[in-house]
Design a protein around this motif. Structure first.
Motif, PDB file in Angstrom:
ATOM      1  N   LEU A  64      49.990  55.221  29.211  1.00 49.99           N
ATOM      2  CA  LEU A  64      49.744  55.250  27.767  1.00 49.99           C
ATOM      3  C   LEU A  64      49.804  53.841  27.191  1.00 49.99           C
ATOM      4  N   GLY A  65      50.810  53.066  27.597  1.00 53.05           N
ATOM      5  CA  GLY A  65      50.906  51.686  27.118  1.00 53.05           C
ATOM      6  C   GLY A  65      49.736  50.840  27.576  1.00 53.05           C
TER       7      GLY A  65
ATOM      8  N   LEU B 175      63.209  41.476  26.644  1.00 55.93           N
ATOM      9  CA  LEU B 175      64.524  42.119  26.646  1.00 55.93           C
ATOM     10  C   LEU B 175      65.175  42.070  25.266  1.00 55.93           C
ATOM     11  N   ALA B 176      64.814  41.064  24.464  1.00 56.65           N
ATOM     12  CA  ALA B 176      65.322  40.988  23.096  1.00 56.65           C
ATOM     13  C   ALA B 176      64.493  41.839  22.149  1.00 56.65           C
ATOM     14  N   LEU B 177      63.205  41.951  22.428  1.00 62.16           N
ATOM     15  CA  LEU B 177      62.305  42.677  21.533  1.00 62.16           C
ATOM     16  C   LEU B 177      62.360  44.186  21.741  1.00 62.16           C
ATOM     17  N   ALA B 178      62.561  44.629  22.990  1.00 64.59           N
ATOM     18  CA  ALA B 178      62.522  46.061  23.298  1.00 64.59           C
ATOM     19  C   ALA B 178      63.514  46.874  22.470  1.00 64.59           C
ATOM     20  N   PRO B 179      64.795  46.479  22.374  1.00 67.53           N
ATOM     21  CA  PRO B 179      65.718  47.284  21.540  1.00 67.53           C
ATOM     22  C   PRO B 179      65.294  47.340  20.084  1.00 67.53           C
TER      23      PRO B 179
ATOM     24  N   ILE C 154      56.204  49.223  24.097  1.00 70.46           N
ATOM     25  CA  ILE C 154      56.682  48.030  24.807  1.00 70.46           C
ATOM     26  C   ILE C 154      55.701  47.660  25.915  1.00 70.46           C
ATOM     27  N   SER C 155      55.186  48.664  26.625  1.00 73.32           N
ATOM     28  CA  SER C 155      54.167  48.407  27.644  1.00 73.32           C
ATOM     29  C   SER C 155      52.920  47.801  27.027  1.00 73.32           C
ATOM     30  N   MET C 156      52.531  48.312  25.875  1.00 75.17           N
ATOM     31  CA  MET C 156      51.357  47.782  25.177  1.00 75.17           C
ATOM     32  C   MET C 156      51.563  46.320  24.805  1.00 75.17           C
TER      33      MET C 156
ATOM     34  N   VAL D  74      56.089  47.033  34.058  1.00 78.12           N
ATOM     35  CA  VAL D  74      57.330  46.314  33.747  1.00 78.12           C
ATOM     36  C   VAL D  74      57.826  46.702  32.356  1.00 78.12           C
ATOM     37  N   GLY D  75      56.912  46.786  31.399  1.00 79.53           N
ATOM     38  CA  GLY D  75      57.286  47.166  30.040  1.00 79.53           C
ATOM     39  C   GLY D  75      57.877  48.565  29.967  1.00 79.53           C
ATOM     40  N   ALA D  76      57.310  49.500  30.728  1.00 79.39           N
ATOM     41  CA  ALA D  76      57.836  50.865  30.724  1.00 79.39           C
ATOM     42  C   ALA D  76      59.251  50.907  31.289  1.00 79.39           C
ATOM     43  N   ILE D  77      59.488  50.158  32.350  1.00 81.60           N
ATOM     44  CA  ILE D  77      60.831  50.125  32.949  1.00 81.60           C
ATOM     45  C   ILE D  77      61.819  49.458  32.005  1.00 81.60           C
ATOM     46  N   VAL D  78      61.414  48.333  31.397  1.00 81.03           N
ATOM     47  CA  VAL D  78      62.286  47.644  30.445  1.00 81.03           C
ATOM     48  C   VAL D  78      62.581  48.546  29.247  1.00 81.03           C
ATOM     49  N   GLY D  79      61.603  49.322  28.813  1.00 83.73           N
ATOM     50  CA  GLY D  79      61.791  50.216  27.679  1.00 83.73           C
ATOM     51  C   GLY D  79      62.787  51.323  27.946  1.00 83.73           C
ATOM     52  N   GLU D  80      63.017  51.631  29.212  1.00 79.97           N
ATOM     53  CA  GLU D  80      63.990  52.680  29.550  1.00 79.97           C
ATOM     54  C   GLU D  80      65.421  52.165  29.577  1.00 79.97           C
ATOM     55  N   LEU D  81      65.600  50.851  29.657  1.00 76.68           N
ATOM     56  CA  LEU D  81      66.946  50.298  29.818  1.00 76.68           C
ATOM     57  C   LEU D  81      67.796  50.372  28.551  1.00 76.68           C
TER      58      LEU D  81
END
Length: 286
Positions: free
Chosen positions: A96-97, A135-139, A159-161, A223-230
């Motif tokens: 989707l991203g 990592l700063a933007l995702a939260p 985040i993936s987008m 990478v964005g999808a994984i980071v978004g899950e953290l």
């Protein structure tokens, strides 16, 4: 067969270094156990211990392989311990991203190429956007979207987008501008409209650049999808497996999730490459 020899040589070298590193990093724990139990470690018992610890600093390749086998083949795909289940959760956000990032990237690229104002104003912001650590933007993205009632798949896809649109913009701008002055003059000689020039010249010329950027975008989207899950404390997805493994010191689980993510990325990039070959061949570019 000769083409596989260099690959096998590199893979063999990687596994050899991996096994040796496992001995080196896990040896202190093996020596500590031997000291407390009064045993004398031989080289053979040291190697056997460092390659079979339950929570090693660095798991041996066969330990990771066994973990992947047990969590893929031997688990039901709907099980919360199945890597296939977690891979699907991450894959859905990735695709989707990637779709959103590709659409945004192509739209921005067309605007930048055809509009001087966008070229001067938007392109610098597109480049500057990638200087912000994800990592700063995702939260921040997750908190803002949750505040307006949006949760689940879409925040991870956003985040993936964010990571995937940039290579698409850069590649597509380069591709749309790839026709030389003689080709553009020829289109004007034929009295072609801007739309006809786009569909008949600029877009076909951009395809090699687009597909190259799509491969990068696909990997970045994963990478964005994984980071978004953290930062969400997710309970499903490869990011959640990494997070759970780090909480409980399950390094074998962490490495199995990492290798599964790498395999998923390789499969997705290969799929884009296959579509590229088919498309360019049909267009007479292969």
């Amino acid at each position: 067969m000769r083409s596989f020899v260099p690959v096998l040589t590199v893979v063999t070298g990687i596994f050899a270094v991996w096994y040796l590193a496992a001995i080196w990093l896990n040896a202190p724990w093996a020596y500590d156990k031997a000291t407390r139990s009064g045993e004398v470690l031989t080289l053979q018992t040291l190697i056997a211990d460092t390659w079979s610890q339950d929570k090693p600093k660095l798991p041996a390749p066969h330990q990771v392989g066994i973990e992947i086998w047990e969590t893929t083949v031997e688990k039901n795909i709907t099980s919360k311990r199945s890597l296939i289940y977690h891979s699907w959760i991450t894959l859905s956000a990735t695709l989707l991203g990637f779709a959103l990032g590709t659409g945004l990237g192509i739209a921005l690229a067309i605007g930048i190429v055809y509009n001087r104002t966008m070229d001067m104003s938007v392109m610098p912001w597109v480049i500057a956007s990638q200087t912000i650590p994800i990592l700063a933007l995702a939260p921040m993205i997750i908190v803002v979207l949750n505040a307006v009632g949006i949760s689940g798949l879409l925040p991870k896809a956003m985040i993936s987008m964010y990571l995937s649109f940039f290579p698409v913009v850069v590649g597509m701008v380069k591709g749309l501008r790839s026709p030389d002055a003689m080709q553009l003059d020829q289109m004007r000689t034929w009295n072609a409209s801007p739309a006809q020039t786009f569909w008949r010249l600029r877009l076909p010329s951009s395809m090699p650049y687009l597909f190259t950027s799509l491969k990068v975008a696909m990997a970045a989207s994963l990478v964005g999808a994984i980071v978004g899950e953290l930062p969400t404390g997710a309970v499903a997805g490869l990011g959640a497996r990494l997070l759970a493994g780090s909480y409980f010191g399950q390094t074998i689980q962490i490495w199995s999730a990492l290798l599964m993510a790498a395999a998923l990325a390789a499969a997705l990039v290969s799929l884009v490459g296959l579509i590229q070959r088919i498309t360019l061949k049909r267009m007479g570019m292969a």
